[in-house]
Design a protein around this motif. Structure first.
Motif, mmCIF file in Angstrom:
data_model
loop_
_atom_site.group_PDB
_atom_site.id
_atom_site.type_symbol
_atom_site.label_atom_id
_atom_site.label_comp_id
_atom_site.label_asym_id
_atom_site.label_seq_id
_atom_site.Cartn_x
_atom_site.Cartn_y
_atom_site.Cartn_z
ATOM 1 N N VAL A 1 5.809 -1.210 -5.500
ATOM 2 C CA VAL A 1 4.983 -0.212 -4.807
ATOM 3 C C VAL A 1 5.857 0.686 -3.946
ATOM 4 N N SER B 1 -13.772 1.717 -2.926
ATOM 5 C CA SER B 1 -13.148 0.476 -3.381
ATOM 6 C C SER B 1 -13.978 -0.744 -3.021
ATOM 7 N N GLU C 1 0.838 -1.202 0.000
ATOM 8 C CA GLU C 1 0.000 0.000 0.000
ATOM 9 C C GLU C 1 0.870 1.248 0.000
ATOM 10 N N LEU D 1 -3.551 3.572 -2.247
ATOM 11 C CA LEU D 1 -3.478 2.552 -3.274
ATOM 12 C C LEU D 1 -3.059 1.231 -2.634
ATOM 13 N N ARG D 2 -3.808 0.194 -2.948
ATOM 14 C CA ARG D 2 -3.487 -1.147 -2.461
ATOM 15 C C ARG D 2 -3.336 -2.072 -3.658
ATOM 16 N N ALA D 3 -2.265 -2.851 -3.657
ATOM 17 C CA ALA D 3 -2.040 -3.871 -4.674
ATOM 18 C C ALA D 3 -1.857 -5.203 -3.968
ATOM 19 N N MET E 1 -1.051 3.139 -9.974
ATOM 20 C CA MET E 1 -1.588 1.810 -10.245
ATOM 21 C C MET E 1 -1.173 1.334 -11.624
ATOM 22 N N PHE F 1 -6.076 -4.297 -7.646
ATOM 23 C CA PHE F 1 -5.778 -2.931 -7.241
ATOM 24 C C PHE F 1 -7.027 -2.306 -6.635
ATOM 25 N N ARG G 1 1.188 -1.878 -12.617
ATOM 26 C CA ARG G 1 0.625 -2.915 -13.494
ATOM 27 C C ARG G 1 1.529 -3.165 -14.705
#
Length: 445
Positions: A402, A366, A324, A383-385, A340, A359, A344
């Motif tokens: 990240v 979200s 994150e 932002l979370r991946a 993001m 994502f 990616r």
């Protein structure tokens, strides 16, 4: 006066609070105190823990919980029932015996219910209830399989004069039905009582959800003293009808509304709630306020139990990589979207990642991303991946990408963090209940 059984819930999930259970043990005047701490994911994680250390595999808070309530339970004649044995009920019983000895208690009889582990009965050709495909389609190695046992073995263990009953996977309401079967002498095919007993177990099983916890919604459903919400208990009569209440003076509330919400929680069909003990029918239940924080529940029914038992099958899911980073100020959402896209593209083109990366731009709806096409902008997002992968090195690379956003851009990224943890996935199948043979072993403390 007809006999009544007082039974309370000391935990509704693996990490639940301990203090309200102490309150129940000390002031609840309980015949039984049960602890429900075993979700499907929790059980699979317990299998992983046991693979790493054969002495583990039971609830990590087991010793703390038992040590906290045992003095009051012994003083008040309260017997304990719990599924905190998870993937290692025998190991859990030994840990309880050690905790009891440390407290100076002796002569404790601890019954271990085993037989829920049914890996030897699982055929890769079995059809997954979730996917409709053969289990073999997962392409992953199985780490454990546990059938949902019912109340019978618990009742048998109590008849063997167990002070504490430790199980692995049993259906949550069965933790209550077992003591009721034992106390009232209900037959195991007395559907008209097992149905109401299951309703009581279902109402209690999630601890403070029925005493106002999960119910609370400020300005709409206000609950007093929620910081010190009490755990529930039931006063059950021989018919299975019950009063749902909580220790006097504890926080929260027990009302018709809290009971109604919990009654429908995770119930696929209120007229046919399938358990190992009974097909319970909640569609005719009467819920009446019987005083402050006292609700009378009656009218549940039952029909013959299913011929099959549900089995949770756990598979090695590789690792879960989760990272994150936050963006704030004007254009925060646009910068998060750019970040993001950077991650990616780098994962796909540079690192040849073919695993699915999820994502989320937290703060931009979200949780409802599939339902809201154009959420309102926000000046504070994160932002979370996240990615599940069999390649731990690839997972580590996601965390690194990240973190690199900190100075590689876009502007204003802060608070980056990441973690890489073992992952499990679960699927469910049905097996003939006649194939599952529970066993009981007594451990003396």
């Amino acid at each position: 006066m007809s006999k009544k059984v007082r039974i309370g819930c000391g935990a509704g999930f693996a990490g639940d609070r301990i203090e309200p259970a102490i309150e129940l043990a000390e002031r609840g005047r309980l015949d039984f105190l049960f602890f429900e701490g075993l979700a499907e994911r929790t059980l699979a994680q317990s299998h992983l823990a046991r693979l790493q250390n054969p002495a583990l595999g039971y609830n990590p808070l087991l010793e703390r919980r038992i040590s906290a309530v045992l003095p009051a339970c012994r003083a008040n004649g309260t017997r304990i029932v719990t599924n905190m044995g998870a993937a290692n009920p025998l190991g859990a019983a030994r840990a309880i015996a050690a905790a009891a000895a440390h407290l100076g208690f002796s002569g404790l009889r601890i019954a271990v219910v085993q037989g829920d582990e049914v890996s030897s009965l699982i055929d890769p050709a079995m059809t997954s209830l979730e996917t409709g495909e053969a289990l073999a389609k997962t392409g992953r190695s199985m780490i454990g399989a546990n059938a949902y046992l019912g109340a019978e073995a618990i009742a048998t263990a109590l008849a063997m004069e167990a002070d504490i009953v430790v199980t692995g996977r049993v259906a949550d309401p069965s933790l209550v039905v077992g003591p009721l079967v034992h106390s009232f002498g209900w037959a195991l095919d007395d559907w008209h009582r097992l149905g109401p007993g299951t309703a009581v177990g279902h109402l209690l099983e999630c601890s403070c959800q029925v005493t106002g916890g999960y119910f609370a919604d400020p300005g709409f459903k206000d609950v007093d003293e929620l910081a010190f919400v009490g755990y529930p208990l039931a006063e059950v009569d021989e018919s299975g009808d019950a009063i749902i209440t909580k220790p006097e003076g504890s926080g929260g509330c027990v009302t018709r509304l809290t009971v109604k919400e919990q009654l429908l929680y995770e119930v696929h069909d209120p007229a046919a709630y399938l358990t190992p003990d009974v097909t319970a029918d909640f569609s005719h239940i009467a819920i009446q306020q019987a005083g402050p924080d006292r609700v009378h529940v009656s009218g549940a029914r039952g029909r013959p139990r299913p011929d099959s038992l549900k089995v949770t099958v756990g598979f090695d899911g590789g690792v879960l990589a989760e990272a994150e980073i936050s963006y704030a100020g004007p254009g925060a959402a646009d910068r998060a979207r750019l970040a993001m896209e950077i991650v990616r593209l780098r994962m796909e083109r540079l690192h040849r990642c073919s695993d699915v990366i999820r994502f989320d731009i937290i703060g931009m709806s979200s949780l409802h991303s599939s339902a809201i096409a154009d959420p309102a902008p926000s000046n504070d997002v994160r932002l979370r991946a996240a990615m599940r992968t069999a390649d731990a090195q690839l997972g580590q690379q996601l965390l690194a990408e990240v973190e690199a956003l900190w100075i590689a851009g876009p502007a204003g990224g802060a608070g980056a963090r990441g973690r890489l943890v073992p992952s499990i996935i679960t699927q469910s199948v049905l097996i003939d209940r006649a194939l599952v043979k529970p066993q009981i072993e007594m451990v003396e403390a």
